[in-house]
Design an enzyme around this catalytic site. Structure first.
Site, mmCIF file in Angstrom:
data_model
loop_
_atom_site.group_PDB
_atom_site.id
_atom_site.type_symbol
_atom_site.label_atom_id
_atom_site.label_comp_id
_atom_site.label_asym_id
_atom_site.label_seq_id
_atom_site.Cartn_x
_atom_site.Cartn_y
_atom_site.Cartn_z
ATOM 1 N N ASP A 2 -89.797 -0.212 -38.471
ATOM 2 C CA ASP A 2 -89.299 -0.117 -37.095
ATOM 3 C C ASP A 2 -87.878 0.393 -37.254
ATOM 4 O O ASP A 2 -86.984 -0.355 -37.675
ATOM 5 C CB ASP A 2 -89.308 -1.485 -36.403
ATOM 6 C CG ASP A 2 -88.828 -1.388 -34.959
ATOM 7 O OD1 ASP A 2 -88.073 -0.444 -34.648
ATOM 8 O OD2 ASP A 2 -89.196 -2.233 -34.141
ATOM 9 N N HIS A 3 -87.689 1.675 -36.929
ATOM 10 C CA HIS A 3 -86.402 2.279 -37.301
ATOM 11 C C HIS A 3 -85.217 1.635 -36.579
ATOM 12 O O HIS A 3 -84.081 1.774 -37.001
ATOM 13 C CB HIS A 3 -86.427 3.805 -37.146
ATOM 14 C CG HIS A 3 -86.501 4.258 -35.725
ATOM 15 N ND1 HIS A 3 -87.676 4.368 -35.055
ATOM 16 C CD2 HIS A 3 -85.537 4.632 -34.866
ATOM 17 C CE1 HIS A 3 -87.440 4.786 -33.832
ATOM 18 N NE2 HIS A 3 -86.150 4.953 -33.682
ATOM 19 N N HIS A 33 -89.829 -2.467 -30.697
ATOM 20 C CA HIS A 33 -88.371 -2.306 -30.766
ATOM 21 C C HIS A 33 -87.598 -3.398 -30.004
ATOM 22 O O HIS A 33 -86.700 -4.023 -30.543
ATOM 23 C CB HIS A 33 -87.936 -0.947 -30.214
ATOM 24 C CG HIS A 33 -88.618 0.207 -30.862
ATOM 25 N ND1 HIS A 33 -88.785 0.298 -32.220
ATOM 26 C CD2 HIS A 33 -89.189 1.320 -30.356
ATOM 27 C CE1 HIS A 33 -89.422 1.427 -32.510
ATOM 28 N NE2 HIS A 33 -89.672 2.049 -31.392
#
Ligand code: NAD
Length: 484
Positions: free
Chosen positions: A177-178, A240
């Protein structure tokens, strides 16, 4: 201050989907920047693996063009680019068939770190994991990096976890999950857990509420078909925004170690109250002169998929009882912003007269567009004429104090890929976390579907539907203005 580059062991990194959009825009330019920073060993190798027929020279040309397009000019050095490209090669591999797998097995070194990045559609994650095992390419120390989306509900996420678990141990699986790779997200942990100042106040007694906003100005044009099966809840909230919520709300882990951190995040998800319909506002953008409506973009005139969502949630534990967390995300909004805003309570009693006004501290953790952190504090307005109070921002990024290198923040993907090579899972989601998040969101989505709820239409370039503003007004609060 000179930024420290911690060397990593040599590695073979295979990028499945090495010709795709994500590889071109993020992964390969990011690896070049790590090479430039001196972090990539000279004998490390990157293998692009995808369906298309290309040779090594063709792939190097493709990657060279990606660097031209996505790396800033000041970092583009012809000699360095050529040296980086020398460490690249390409193999045609069919994730669903037999082509390329035996060649990959002979190509990959067994005596160094092996990482396999699944930068392909989620339908191929299981096929690749199974083949890496079947063709004896991966071993007990290999790592796999799995892109989002990780399932579309609890059932599919669980099935995917099972397929991966058949070939890899949990300590080998890096679910990316950047958002967790952003500098500021880690800074949030540093601020909370490396200062005595914040933690005593980090609870319902002193924090009035928290707002987490991720807004985009673009619509879904171009990928409307995909998005229509997903929506803001699945695409943004479940991963996110819930991850940001967890990092903001979690208890201090006993140490900064992957399982200690992820255990605490998991406890937050498990402590979330179920939502009721009044806690949620869903929206779909309408049309304006700059672009079509969501329904036109999605090419589904009856779509009930939301391009916007705002919700109020509560965490049922001692720390947070009574402090709402408001989450909001949407497309075609006023500005592109990702931020966590922590609103502290007002002082219990003001010693100043009414003219001084009421003031409260606000901590803003900004992930996008410019990463940073500031704290709004109240001071006396300078000058004579009595005690007037004014709120001023205290810049907590201290980029100037740390020197110019501190401003050169690596992209989230760069940092996360290097964490994979180092074998550090702290900033990656564990399987049980992902399932717990789906367990919370599934009934909400099922409720909309059962009731046939229609999202509210909102004006493009706005802050979302009016009802989203009302969600906070009902509680005597207001959203922070969306502005970049
Ligand atoms: P893409 O469609 O641009 O690229 C897909 C890649 O997979 C290509 O290299 C293609 O050759 C390869 N491929 C397709 N079928 C194959 C097969 N049978 N065997 C071997 N290779 C095959 O996709 P993308 O946008 O790069 O996305 C990749 C993954 O990353 C997806 O899971 C996506 O959800 C995720 N992701 C993408 C972005 C983004 O910005 N593009 C952002 C976040 C997550």
């Amino acid at each position: 201050m000179v930024s420290r580059v911690i060397p990593v062991d040599t590695f073979d990194l295979v990028i499945f989907g090495g010709t795709g959009d994500l590889a071109r825009r993020k992964i390969l330019p990011g690896l070049y920047r790590r090479f430039l920073a001196g972090q990539m060993p000279t004998d490390a190798r990157i293998v692009g693996a995808a369906r298309g027929a290309l040779d090594d020279a063709g792939y190097r040309k493709f990657v060279g063009e990606a660097i031209e397009e996505f790396v800033s000019e000041k970092k583009r050095d012809k000699k360095k680019i050529a040296a980086f490209l020398d460490q690249l090669s390409y193999l045609t591999v069919d994730a669903r068939g037999t082509a390329g797998w035996k060649e990959l097995a002979t190509k990959i070194r067994k005596d160094c770190v092996q990482a396999f990045y699944f930068s392909v559609g989620p339908g191929l994650f299981g096929d690749i994991a199974t083949r890496l095992h079947k063709y004896k390419i991966a071993n007990d120390t290999s790592r796999i990096v799995v892109e989002k989306p990780f399932g579309r509900d609890l059932e599919s996420a669980h099935a995917l976890n099972e397929v991966l678990a058949a070939s890899f141990d949990e300590h080998q699986i890096y679910r990316i999950d950047h958002y967790l790779g952003k500098e500021t997200v880690q800074n949030l942990m540093a601020v909370r857990f490396a200062n005595v100042l914040f933690e005593p106040l980090w609870n319902a007694q002193y924090i009035d509420h928290v707002q987490i906003t991720v807004s985009e100005t673009v619509g879904v044009g171009g990928r409307g078909g995909y998005y229509d099966k997903s929506g803001a809840m699945r695409d943004m909230i479940q991963n996110h925004l819930m991850q940001l919520l967890c990092l903001t709300a979690m208890e201090p882990p006993s140490k900064f170690d992957p399982d200690a951190v992820r255990d605490e995040k998991l406890k937050v998800i498990r402590a979330l109250d179920d939502l009721v319909p009044d806690d949620i506002v869903r929206g779909q953008y309408g049309a304006d002169a700059d672009g079509p409506s969501y329904l036109e973009d999605s090419e589904n005139p009856d779509s009930r998929t939301e391009s916007f969502i705002a919700l109020r949630c509560h965490i049922s534990n001692w720390r947070w009882k009574g402090t709402p967390f408001y989450l909001r995300t949407g497309k075609r909004l006023k500005a592109r912003v990702s931020e966590i805003v922590v609103y502290f309570k007002e002082t219990p009693h003001s010693i100043f007269d009414e003219d001084a006004g009421s003031h409260a501290n606000v901590l803003t953790i900004r992930l996008q567009p410019d990463e940073g952190m500031d704290m709004r504090v109240t001071i006396k307005e300078p000058g004579p004429g009595g005690m007037r109070l004014v709120d001023v921002p205290l810049d907590m990024t201290f980029a100037d104090a740390l020197g110019p290198e501190a401003k050169d923040v690596p992209d989230a993907y760069e940092r996360l890929i290097m964490d994979v090579i180092r074998g550090n899972q702290t900033l990656f989601m564990r399987g049980d976390e992902v399932e717990a998040a789906w367990r919370w969101t599934d009934p909400i989505i099922a409720g909309w579907q059962a009731r046939g709820d229609k999202p509210k239409v909102y004006e493009p370039g706005s802050s979302g539907p009016e009802d989203a503003l009302m969600l906070l007004h009902q509680d005597g609060r207001r959203w922070r203005e969306i502005k970049s």
